[in-house]
Design an enzyme around this catalytic site. Structure first.
Site, mmCIF file in Angstrom:
data_model
loop_
_atom_site.group_PDB
_atom_site.id
_atom_site.type_symbol
_atom_site.label_atom_id
_atom_site.label_comp_id
_atom_site.label_asym_id
_atom_site.label_seq_id
_atom_site.Cartn_x
_atom_site.Cartn_y
_atom_site.Cartn_z
ATOM 1 N N LYS A 63 0.849 -1.189 0.000
ATOM 2 C CA LYS A 63 0.000 0.000 0.000
ATOM 3 C C LYS A 63 0.891 1.248 0.000
ATOM 4 O O LYS A 63 1.912 1.280 0.686
ATOM 5 C CB LYS A 63 -0.903 -0.027 1.239
ATOM 6 N N SER A 68 -9.001 2.873 3.457
ATOM 7 C CA SER A 68 -8.053 3.450 2.517
ATOM 8 C C SER A 68 -7.188 2.408 1.804
ATOM 9 O O SER A 68 -6.420 2.745 0.912
ATOM 10 C CB SER A 68 -7.128 4.420 3.267
ATOM 11 N N SER A 105 -9.626 0.949 7.770
ATOM 12 C CA SER A 105 -9.073 1.004 6.419
ATOM 13 C C SER A 105 -8.657 -0.335 5.822
ATOM 14 O O SER A 105 -8.405 -0.416 4.623
ATOM 15 C CB SER A 105 -7.873 1.961 6.381
#
Length: 480
Positions: free
Chosen positions: A72, A148, A172
């Site tokens: 990520k 996210s 997230s």
């Protein structure tokens, strides 16, 4: 190995093939690239597939021997690689730090081949940014993959890699797991080290882990990434045995607290409530004692925990380091408003936030102390369409509207970032239109072992591996 075969395996399965000599790490890296080339133009989940992906380092062995992995674009970092945090302010930024997380990944045999999308600074439940565009949900491209860690979730769901790095400061990891039909665990605070420079990140709210497709991969990932390092703020209780070993252990009878009501201003969709009730009935049939619980906190209480003040200071330091100024050219509309709002807050704001977190941990801890696990929805609703009030790129959204909307949609997730308890979203249901519905299981602090056993039981009783998103690598080959 064909691409259609590659996407059938979870990470544990691929590692066993590599260890047996039936496929090589190089072949898997090339299959991951092929999968990326086929589906990423449609989902926009991977912003960089490394040019040197076929030669990245990884141990010759380990629980994930030779398995392709993705990072990520915020949180744990790889030295020398781009880390732009989904923001134009950080465009071109390269990390000088190798996080312990990625050292452990390499030691376990994982090959990190690229990086995935995230909203600006990982700040919203939708993975949309001016820098990298919109990430689509492989189940329905008109819907959000969540945030996210939306890029990671979309990539795993679409078959680019079987497992990917995610992080969770308010939901997230669990949010995109719920909306993309994956297993998403947020471990106990302190279970996975944030070192060497992100220990107790986000006032202890944020933790790095993974998104994956199976409970056995979740268990193996706990074994890979768990463990303290020097400089960590505290050392939590360590497990009695490996988490992979927990997969073969009996669960025993548990006291289960079930939430069938809203914890915020967004009401539960009927299909989500039905999924919770069905799972509660299943746990009862398994011999557990199930009791309803009322909302365990007030939404207004959680909405006060906006980190705008500390975020503003961090952004000013980052802008100086990058040689840039904070403006509409470097920050998205909502983040720019949050920066200005946070810059003007008094110094006492941060103290008030810390005291509010302490009080909430105490009250919630008391309210749920009688239960071994909790059963809640992960999200009150299925994946939402792109744009709207949850998007930080929307110039019409005010700071107050952003905080209120975020509190409402994260009503079952953010509270357990505050308490530090482990919680996992499992893809146990689907809507009538085929969208995934995640169910959250919450454990006692430090007790991931019970979550592993319960998640295993639920996966065996309500398997999900047969469900396929509309966009998945190798789909064409299967139909030939």
């Amino acid at each position: 190995m064909k691409l259609s075969e590659y996407v059938e395996y979870d990470a544990t399965g691929l590692a066993s093939l590599v260890s047996a000599g039936e496929v090589t790490a190089l072949e898997l890296a090339r299959l991951a690239r092929e999968a990326h080339d086929k589906v990423n133009p449609r989902i926009n989940a991977v912003i960089e597939f490394y040019e040197d992906a076929e030669t990245v380092a990884g141990a010759n062995g380990g629980l994930f021997h030779g398995v392709p992995f993705l990072r990520k674009d915020i949180g744990a970092s790889e030295a020398g690689r781009l880390q732009e945090n989904g923001s134009r302010l950080f465009k071109g930024c390269r990390s000088d730090t190798d996080s312990y997380f990625f050292r452990r990944a390499r030691e376990a045999g994982l090959r990190t081949l690229g990086r995935t999308t995230t909203p600006e600074l990982g700040s919203t439940v939708m993975t949309e940014s001016i820098l990298n565009g919109i990430t689509g949900n492989p189940w329905n491209l008109d819907r959000s993959a969540g945030g996210s860690s939306g890029g990671a979730a979309a990539a795993v769901a679409a078959g680019i890699t079987p497992i990917a790095h995610g992080s969770d400061g308010g939901g997230s990891t669990r949010i995109p797991a719920s909306w993309c039909g994956l297993v998403g665990l947020n471990p106990s605070r302190g279970r996975v080290s944030g070192g060497p420079n992100r220990q107790d990140a986000g006032s202890g709210l944020s933790r790095d882990f993974v998104l994956c497709r199976t409970v056995r991969d979740m268990a193996a990932a706990l074994d890979v990434f768990s463990g303290p390092h020097p400089g960590d703020p505290f050392i939590i209780v360590q497990p009695n045995r490996s988490y992979v070993e927990e997969l073969s252990q009996p669960t025993g009878g548990l006291r289960v607290g079930v939430s069938r009501t809203s914890w915020g201003v967004i009401d539960l969709e009927p299909e989500v409530l039905h999924a919770v009730e069905s799972t509660a009935t299943l746990l009862e049939e398994m011999g557990h004692r199930v009791m309803d619980i009322e909302p365990i906190y007030e939404p207004a209480e959680y909405s006060k925990f906006d980190s705008a003040a500390t975020t503003a200071i961090w952004l000013e330091e980052a802008a100086r380091a990058m040689g840039r100024t904070i403006s509409s050219d470097t920050l998205e509309p909502v983040m720019l408003k949050r920066y200005r709002y946070g810059r003007d807050l008094p110094l006492s704001h941060t103290r008030d936030v810390q005291e509010g977190l302490r009080r909430m941990r105490f009250r919630v801890g008391e309210a749920i102390n009688a239960f071994d696990i909790l059963l809640t929805p992960t999200m009150p609703i299925v994946a939402v369409p792109h744009g709207g009030i949850y998007s930080a790129t929307n110039p019409e959204v005010s700071v107050e509207e952003y905080v209120e909307a975020d509190t409402a949609i994260c009503q079952y997730t953010g509270v357990f970032n505050v308490t530090g308890q482990p919680s996992v979203s499992l893809p146990l249901a689907q809507s009538a239109t085929g969208l995934p519905i995640g169910i959250q299981i919450v454990g006692r602090f430090g007790d991931e072992a019970t979550l592993v056993r319960v998640a295993r039981d639920l996966e065996e009783a309500r398997p999900w591996r047969h469900r396929r998103p509309r966009v998945q690598a190798g789909e064409h080959e299967r139909h030939q």
